[in-house]
Design a protein around this motif. Structure first.
Motif, mmCIF file in Angstrom:
data_model
loop_
_atom_site.group_PDB
_atom_site.id
_atom_site.type_symbol
_atom_site.label_atom_id
_atom_site.label_comp_id
_atom_site.label_asym_id
_atom_site.label_seq_id
_atom_site.Cartn_x
_atom_site.Cartn_y
_atom_site.Cartn_z
ATOM 1 N N ASP A 1 4.717 7.982 1.685
ATOM 2 C CA ASP A 1 5.773 8.648 2.459
ATOM 3 C C ASP A 1 6.060 7.926 3.766
ATOM 4 N N ARG A 2 5.114 7.144 4.184
ATOM 5 C CA ARG A 2 5.282 6.455 5.464
ATOM 6 C C ARG A 2 5.667 4.989 5.267
ATOM 7 N N VAL A 3 4.988 4.349 4.320
ATOM 8 C CA VAL A 3 5.282 2.938 4.071
ATOM 9 C C VAL A 3 5.462 2.745 2.573
ATOM 10 N N GLU A 4 6.293 1.808 2.232
ATOM 11 C CA GLU A 4 6.485 1.555 0.826
ATOM 12 C C GLU A 4 6.036 0.131 0.543
ATOM 13 N N ILE A 5 5.074 0.014 -0.338
ATOM 14 C CA ILE A 5 4.550 -1.316 -0.629
ATOM 15 C C ILE A 5 4.696 -1.551 -2.127
ATOM 16 N N THR A 6 5.649 -2.330 -2.475
ATOM 17 C CA THR A 6 5.761 -2.653 -3.898
ATOM 18 C C THR A 6 5.491 -4.131 -4.119
ATOM 19 N N GLN A 7 5.664 -4.893 -3.108
ATOM 20 C CA GLN A 7 5.329 -6.310 -3.227
ATOM 21 C C GLN A 7 4.644 -6.766 -1.939
ATOM 22 N N VAL A 8 4.051 -7.937 -2.051
ATOM 23 C CA VAL A 8 3.256 -8.413 -0.933
ATOM 24 C C VAL A 8 4.072 -8.530 0.344
ATOM 25 N N LYS A 9 5.325 -8.908 0.189
ATOM 26 C CA LYS A 9 6.174 -9.096 1.369
ATOM 27 C C LYS A 9 6.324 -7.807 2.171
ATOM 28 N N ASP A 10 6.148 -6.666 1.478
ATOM 29 C CA ASP A 10 6.273 -5.383 2.174
ATOM 30 C C ASP A 10 5.186 -5.168 3.234
ATOM 31 N N LEU A 11 4.158 -6.016 3.155
ATOM 32 C CA LEU A 11 3.081 -5.866 4.133
ATOM 33 C C LEU A 11 3.514 -6.285 5.531
ATOM 34 N N LYS A 12 4.578 -7.027 5.565
ATOM 35 C CA LYS A 12 5.073 -7.551 6.835
ATOM 36 C C LYS A 12 5.188 -6.449 7.888
#
Ligand SMILES: Nc1ncnc2c1ncn2[C@@H]1O[C@H](COP(=O)(O)OP(=O)(O)OP(=O)(O)O)[C@@H](O)[C@H]1O
Ligand SMILES: Nc1ncnc2c1ncn2[C@@H]1O[C@H](COP(=O)(O)OP(=O)(O)OP(=O)(O)O)[C@@H](O)[C@H]1O
Ligand SMILES: [Mg+2]
Ligand SMILES: [Mg+2]
Lengths: 304, 250, 230, 250, 230
Positions: free
Chosen positions: A98-109
């Motif tokens: 609900d706070r962060v969406e991580i579907t790929q590594v780049k989303d860690l940015k």
């Protein structure tokens, strides 16, 4: 030995919990006895090192993670790997979708990522970032301690957990507070860092191949049996005997979750080596200068 | 004095290493279990600068931690010296805090005080203060009759004076404990760093432990030991000077 | 104002014999009085009972109208963190500044005020200790061998000075010196072993003041009386 | 005395819990950060038996550890009391051992001594001995001149007598430190259990931490605290009795 | 065998004035001799120099043929872990068992041997302490105010007993009691302030033995000499 049974000591990597389900099951359900072995299964712990104990003669078999094995090899330890227990590394990152969406590594940015400096998760996270051309400056690293407070208090977006053992507990807690969680699995993004495997010493293999064979057969039978759906009740029984502190419903979840990691498909035998993953693990460690030269880990993976 | 401490430490450390090597070669252990001399030398060369800086940073926190805990111990000791309800209450509190393994209360500390410098200082001080406290309590709860009598019967006794008299009469014991507690402050700071994992040699040790790199740990122990030998020596010299200044011809 | 003890019974906890079995005495007038008796008879114990440092006795101590009873003894020490002079300054009320200077002089301590207590000789330590008590407000001061380690000449001047300076205070001087007690004290309470009855005898001393000279015969007479009493 | 210690501990513990709850409700922290009262109650009901047994087992090891470390501290203190080369050597060694964070030497201990009971006892004793040592050193290095003079000038002084005299003259201080060190022995044992992951309440705390279960940790702290209050109280009562027996009319 | 000090100079470290400026004296014969002088003049310091407890002086101490020089003083204590009687037993060589019993009796301590040191009165403490020194082997014993808190009668019997028991030993008796020193001592070394030269004067005392009686005039004469010397 006396009474015909061979006495063996088997040193686990961690405390008794779902991650050693098969080991416990093999012991409790008489698989070792069936192989004419008398095995003392010993808990692991933070300051324990099965590979050291093999050399010192305190243990005959043990469980160690792949990075431990590779490090030991690089320092000349005569260690041999007999089986890879986890097909998928249980070390993953928990986050709140609900706070962060991580579907790929780049989303860690630009996210705050919990990392245990010196731990496997650091190695894995570095590899992940590098694989996508991210630098360390692109994320905020948060130093992980013993407790989860920083994640709970939202000071970190992602926090490393063992998805099979800690995962269900923490999900349950957050769910009670009406929050959702998800897990970020590095292996789904191409980083396959091998986790726990069964090890013994070269000498053991050389001098007592028969013992090794019987032990491994019994052990892997135990693991297979523990994760058969029809045995799940018995498995839970065994587990709750050793892991008194975890409530039954959570144990069930842990068991199901662990099954996915050790036996991702019916066709996969528990204990199978994912040789490619081992090579990748070695490569990663070499790149990050955790070892000075290649060790050829492939050569010590011996399927019995 | 200082050089003596240092070479004594070297003897001890080398003895320890020698035992380890003896075990290594006796049982034919690999470099993974016990590093080889070459390993150790390489590691030392590789990390001494960075570890040295770490130890220095740890020491500086330890010194602050020691000052804090001396202060804390004196305060608690002075309050706890009385056999009143309040005195024993303070004592019970101080003792209890100590009994808890720091790892167990660290999460609570972090919740209450955040993860900044303060929490780490607190952890270091909590580890260091107790031995000083015990001594202070012992000293403060024992009257020095021949000196205190006059002040008591003439109604001049204040708690400050009482504390001063008893501290002064036991100055040697106090300085022994206080200079000895430097050791504990150092250990406390390292543990705090280990738990909070952010900086200092405790943090480096933690990483070395995760990587089961005994040679790094040995180098760290070496640097900690030698730094402490120097610091301890300086403290004791200072203690002796105070002692002398005060009892020059006693 | 008067000091009296009536029917004191006392035994140290755990001791097998009693120190006092119905001891009584009274000192009716202020002045330099003595508590005399052989070693071990109970002078120190009695002194502590009078000032209340020992409890657990039976009987009655009366110190009518006296509120400040002080007990000083020869083993006391001053803290060593500053010179005895500074200690003395610190505990001397402003109003007694002159007293102090006079005492320092008569006590022969002028040259030693800059030293710390531990740097003094035994007799000097005794003197400085007694001095600080004399500079307090008190109605009764018990001096338990307070001058035991001071030479006789100095001791004499000190006693004479005390008598001149504090004519209206009660003193109880505990000493083993026959001559001195006979010569300078007014009332002499002789304490005797618990088996003798009464446990005390009160005698009259010569109570010599400054510039008076001793009547030799009277002195001998008094000494003899004391000796017989004890 | 005993009941007082216990209810004083209860007050302190409840105060601590109250602060935690205050923080919880003030900042609106959810139950997974700080458990709710209901949570705590349920956890207590669920684990108190099993944790109680753990604490009892830890205490029994702690008592042995305390005895060992008292012995150790006395030995080192007696050897280190002298200002000779050997004395200072012993002191340097004893101090250094203390400075090392136990987590860093635990692997070495396990290498040298295996992972049996002995290693755990050693770790517990190492944590507990130091404060006693400091006090013993302070006491043992200060002569009691008025008593020792005779023995010295008549050539009767032996080290045993010297130790006896100084210990006896400082009996109060020693009993304060020794009974206080029970606390440290407990903490030491818990840490040893925590590291060696074997049994006792330290082990349970480790699991609770791993499961991030603060309510279990709080229950553990509660049980540790109350057990220690009782043990400590008994020790002090014993200390007073010794003191009385010895100085009945001092 | 003889004891002599030659040209002793001594100053306490940190002190501003010297205690001894070329002090010399000698005691040529065994017996009960005295070291006398006003409080603070340096008797204790001198005693410690003689036995070697103070170093850092210049000059020479000669104790020809004497190997066991003992120094005892009145502030010493016995450990409190057993009764004074047991302590005494422990430090008494078998050969001195009789001596011990005789001393306990003359010292008037028979009834107190079961008590601990802290349960004794000051004078009793003094006596038990002195007693244990007398039971050692020694050629010279310095008694620094060792009987200061004992009553005169007991003190007299003690001194007479010591003289009778140890006629061939050297004693240096430090006391502030004129009469006693004059009456019982053989040689009296009077120590004077550092400004007077010579810093000591040696006088001859009456050296009274048991069952002798004092010649009054000689006593007064001796006391006067001492007083003038000091
Ligand atoms: N704490 C004690 N416990 C038991 N007995 C004690 C204690 N203190 C003193 N006594 C005994 O009580 C008696 C009286 O002691 P006290 O000190 O009052 O004598 P004193 O007259 O002052 O003697 P001195 O002239 O020697 O100082 C002595 O016989 C002594 O042994
Ligand atoms: N530790 C010291 N430091 C400095 N001065 C000292 C020290 N000890 C003694 N003195 C000084 O030396 C002088 C002699 O002291 P000492 O104790 O020898 O005298 P004494 O003759 O024994 O006196 P008393 O009869 O009072 O015992 C005194 O004036 C004293 O102040
Ligand atoms: Mg007395
Ligand atoms: Mg003297």
């Amino acid at each position: 030995a006396e009474g015909g049974k061979e006495q063996l000591t088997y040193r686990l990597k961690w405390l008794f919990n779902v991650s050693v389900m098969g080991d416990l099951y093999a012991g409790e359900m008489g698989f070792f006895e069936g192989a004419n072995l008398d095995v003392t299964v010993k808990e692991g712990g933070p300051e324990r090192d099965a590979i050291r104990e093999l050399e010192l003669g305190y243990a005959d078999f043990g469980v160690a993670s792949a990075d431990q094995v590779i490090r030991a090899l690089s320092k000349g330890s005569p260690v041999v790997v007999l089986a890879q227990l986890f097909q998928v590394n249980p070390l993953q990152w928990i986050y709140r979708p609900d706070r962060v969406e991580i579907t790929q590594v780049k989303d860690l940015k630009a996210k705050t990522v919990g990392v245990t400096f010196g731990g496997n998760d650091e190695t894995i996270m570095r590899t992940l970032l590098a694989s996508q051309g991210l630098s360390e400056g692109d994320v905020r690293i948060y130093s992980v301690r013993y407790d989860y407070t920083p994640f709970y208090r939202r000071k970190a977006d992602l926090w490393p957990v063992y998805v099979n053992s800690q995962g269900p507990i923490i999900s349950w807690k957050l769910k009670r507070a009406g929050e959702r969680v998800a897990f970020f699995d590095p292996s789904a993004h191409g980083v396959k860092f091998v986790a726990n495997s069964v090890v013994t010493s070269v000498r053991m293999v050389r001098e007592h191949p028969d013992t090794v064979k019987r032990f491994m057969q019994a052990l892997l039978q135990g693991w297979e049996a523990a994760f058969k759906p029809e045995n799940s009740k018995a498995a839970l029984e065994v587990l709750s005997k050793y892991d008194r502190d975890t409530p039954r419903p959570i144990l069930e979840k842990q068991l199901a979750m662990t099954r996915k990691l050790v036996k991702p498909a019916d066709s996969v035998d528990i204990g199978t080596f994912d040789r490619e993953a081992w090579q990748q693990t070695e490569r990663i460690m070499l790149e990050q200068q955790q070892i000075k030269a290649p060790v050829g880990v492939d050569k010590v993976l011996i399927q019995f | 004095m200082l050089p003596r401490r240092i070479y004594q430490f070297l003897i001890i450390f080398l003895l320890g290493i020698a035992v380890l090597f003896a075990v290594k070669y006796l049982f034919g252990l690999s470099d993974y279990v016990i590093p080889s001399p070459a390993d150790l030398r390489d590691t030392l060369a590789a990390v001494y600068k960075h570890y040295g800086a770490d130890v220095a940073s740890t020491l500086s926190v330890a010194i602050i931690g020691q000052v804090v805990s001396i202060f804390l111990a004196l305060m608690v000791g002075i309050l706890g010296r009385q056999t009143t309800w309040f005195g024993s209450f303070i004592k019970v509190a101080a003792y209890n805090v100590q009994a808890y393994p720091i790892v167990a209360i660290a999460p609570i500390i972090f919740i209450l005080f955040g993860d900044g410098f303060f929490s780490r200082l607190l952890i270091a001080a909590m580890i260091c203060y107790f031995p000083i406290l015990l001594s202070v309590l012992g000293i403060m709860s024992e009257p020095v009759k021949e000196i205190e009598h006059f002040y008591r019967v003439t109604g001049r006794m204040r708690w400050q004076l009482e504390v001063k008299i008893r501290a002064f009469e036991n100055l040697n014991k106090l300085t022994t404990v206080i200079s000895g507690s430097a050791t504990l402050a150092m250990a406390g700071t390292i543990v705090a760093e280990f738990i909070a994992a952010n900086a200092g040699i405790g943090y480096s040790i933690r990483i070395a432990l995760y990587q089961s790199d005994l040679s790094k740990i040995l180098v760290a122990l070496f640097l900690i030991g030698i730094t402490l030998a120097v610091y301890q020596g300086l403290l004791e010299a200072a203690g002796r000077m105070i002692g002398k200044g005060v009892t020059v011809t006693r | 104002m008067a000091l009296s003890c009536n029917h004191i019974f006392f035994q140290y906890p755990g001791a097998s014999t009693e120190v006092f079995q119905g001891l009584s005495f009274s000192v009716k007038q202020p002045g330099f009085n003595a508590l005399f008796g052989p070693s071990g008879v109970g002078k120190t114990s009695l002194a502590k009972i009078i000032v209340g440092e020992i409890t657990g006795y039976s009987g009655k101590v009366n110190a009518d109208g006296m509120t400040r009873l002080l007990y000083s003894y020869n083993l006391e020490r001053l803290p060593d963190w500053s010179s005895v002079g500074r200690h003395l300054d610190k505990i001397t009320p402003d109003s007694k500044e002159e007293h102090k200077e006079a005492l320092v002089e008569v006590f022969g301590m002028t040259d030693y005020m800059g030293l710390r207590f531990s740097q003094l000789s035994l007799g000097q330590q005794n003197r400085i200790n007694l001095m600080r008590y004399l500079l307090q407000d008190f109605e009764l001061l018990i001096m338990d061998e307070s001058l035991a380690n001071v030479d006789e000449m100095t001791r004499e001047s000190i006693i004479l000075k005390i008598k001149a300076m504090f004519p209206d205070r009660y003193f109880l001087y505990i000493s083993h010196n026959f001559v001195e007690v006979s010569k300078f004290c007014r009332e002499i309470v002789v304490v005797r072993g618990p088996l003798k009855q009464p446990q005390t005898l009160s005698l009259t001393g010569i109570d010599l003041k400054s510039h008076q000279s001793v009547d030799r015969d009277r002195l001998e007479q008094t000494m003899l009386e004391i000796m017989n009493a004890a």
